[in-house]
Design a protein around this motif. Sequence first.
Motif, PDB file in Angstrom:
ATOM      1  N   SER A  20      -3.644 -37.756   0.339  1.00 59.93           N
ATOM      2  CA  SER A  20      -4.615 -36.656   0.350  1.00 59.93           C
ATOM      3  C   SER A  20      -4.830 -36.114  -1.057  1.00 59.93           C
ATOM      4  O   SER A  20      -5.958 -35.845  -1.470  1.00 59.93           O
ATOM      5  CB  SER A  20      -4.115 -35.513   1.238  1.00 59.93           C
ATOM      6  N   ARG A  24       3.675 -30.056   2.309  1.00 62.02           N
ATOM      7  CA  ARG A  24       3.342 -30.774   3.543  1.00 62.02           C
ATOM      8  C   ARG A  24       1.927 -31.351   3.472  1.00 62.02           C
ATOM      9  O   ARG A  24       1.666 -32.449   3.953  1.00 62.02           O
ATOM     10  CB  ARG A  24       3.447 -29.793   4.734  1.00 62.02           C
ATOM     11  N   THR A  25       1.009 -30.629   2.835  1.00 64.35           N
ATOM     12  CA  THR A  25      -0.390 -31.040   2.811  1.00 64.35           C
ATOM     13  C   THR A  25      -0.689 -32.072   1.722  1.00 64.35           C
ATOM     14  O   THR A  25      -1.568 -32.910   1.890  1.00 64.35           O
ATOM     15  CB  THR A  25      -1.281 -29.797   2.602  1.00 64.35           C
ATOM     16  N   PHE A  26       0.053 -32.020   0.611  1.00 64.97           N
ATOM     17  CA  PHE A  26      -0.331 -32.846  -0.528  1.00 64.97           C
ATOM     18  C   PHE A  26       0.767 -33.736  -1.128  1.00 64.97           C
ATOM     19  O   PHE A  26       0.487 -34.494  -2.054  1.00 64.97           O
ATOM     20  CB  PHE A  26      -0.881 -31.961  -1.651  1.00 64.97           C
ATOM     21  N   ASP A  62       3.244 -39.237   3.747  1.00 63.86           N
ATOM     22  CA  ASP A  62       2.003 -39.908   3.336  1.00 63.86           C
ATOM     23  C   ASP A  62       1.020 -38.971   2.662  1.00 63.86           C
ATOM     24  O   ASP A  62      -0.051 -39.385   2.224  1.00 63.86           O
ATOM     25  CB  ASP A  62       1.299 -40.490   4.579  1.00 63.86           C
ATOM     26  N   ALA A  63       1.365 -37.669   2.601  1.00 72.33           N
ATOM     27  CA  ALA A  63       0.383 -36.663   2.173  1.00 72.33           C
ATOM     28  C   ALA A  63      -0.090 -36.851   0.735  1.00 72.33           C
ATOM     29  O   ALA A  63      -1.142 -36.336   0.356  1.00 72.33           O
ATOM     30  CB  ALA A  63       0.947 -35.255   2.365  1.00 72.33           C
ATOM     31  N   TRP A  64       0.656 -37.619  -0.084  1.00 72.75           N
ATOM     32  CA  TRP A  64       0.221 -37.858  -1.461  1.00 72.75           C
ATOM     33  C   TRP A  64      -1.145 -38.556  -1.486  1.00 72.75           C
ATOM     34  O   TRP A  64      -1.898 -38.424  -2.449  1.00 72.75           O
ATOM     35  CB  TRP A  64       1.269 -38.669  -2.231  1.00 72.75           C
ATOM     36  N   SER A 100      -8.465 -35.070   5.418  1.00 75.40           N
ATOM     37  CA  SER A 100      -7.710 -33.825   5.471  1.00 75.40           C
ATOM     38  C   SER A 100      -7.553 -33.199   4.079  1.00 75.40           C
ATOM     39  O   SER A 100      -7.723 -31.991   3.905  1.00 75.40           O
ATOM     40  CB  SER A 100      -6.332 -34.103   6.094  1.00 75.40           C
ATOM     41  N   GLY A 101      -7.264 -34.030   3.078  1.00 70.35           N
ATOM     42  CA  GLY A 101      -7.108 -33.530   1.711  1.00 70.35           C
ATOM     43  C   GLY A 101      -8.386 -32.904   1.194  1.00 70.35           C
ATOM     44  O   GLY A 101      -8.380 -31.800   0.636  1.00 70.35           O
ATOM     45  N   LEU A 142      -5.983 -38.960   6.265  1.00 67.44           N
ATOM     46  CA  LEU A 142      -5.318 -38.302   5.137  1.00 67.44           C
ATOM     47  C   LEU A 142      -6.326 -37.922   4.051  1.00 67.44           C
ATOM     48  O   LEU A 142      -6.267 -36.843   3.472  1.00 67.44           O
ATOM     49  CB  LEU A 142      -4.256 -39.239   4.549  1.00 67.44           C
TER      50      LEU A 142
END
Length: 189
Positions: A160, A150-152, A156-158, A9-10, A6
């Motif tokens: 990132s 979806r990304t941020f 769980d993306a937070w 990816s971020g 994660l």
Amino acid sequence: MDVLLLIASGLWVMVPALVANPGAVIFGGGTPVDFNRKWKGERVLGDGKTWRGLIGGICFGVLIGCLQIAGETNYAYLLPGFIGFGPMPTALGAVFTLAIGSLLGDMCGAFIKRRFGMERGQKAPVLDQYDSIAGALLLTFLVFPDWTLRTFVLGDAWVSLLAVLVVTPLLHRSVNIIGYKVGLKKEPW
Ligand code: CTP
Ligand code: MG
């Protein structure tokens, strides 16, 4: 998803936004974006924001982003679970909004600094570090809300996003020190 994935990816998807600024420093110079115009006695943006820097920085961010997308397409199998930019054509669109938003945010930062009567290059903690990622995330959210959430944000993306918010000031500082040492930047911040 794995926390390390994660974080990676971020930071990976923010690269087009992050490299747009050093791109502007490298290609900058010449005609200022505000054409020397003043507003209430102060420059609108100042000599630190030039057309060459704006266009060059955006092109640099987009170029790097395209290489990243190509890299993802060819080497995704090496990191199972890594999402990154994800499928086209949104991936390419996000690369554009990240790079453009980054330098728009940087110009908003300069606009705010000038309104407070701060000289070009004068230190503005928080604003200097976060104006461009705020601009990048905001523009990308406005154009590609689903991709940005979806990304941020979602699930769980937070994590990132948190990684980006923590690492960006450190990166900003280190890159500026390097830029200062090699003579590309006038100040080490
Ligand atoms: N730069 C540019 N055009 C841009 C952004 C940056 O030409 N759109 C170049 C300028 O040479 C600028 C340098 O990159 O001096 C560093 O950018 P930055 O630190 O954002 O600008 P400052 O000089 O600190 O000016 P300001 O106080 O307005 O932020
Ligand atoms: Mg500066």
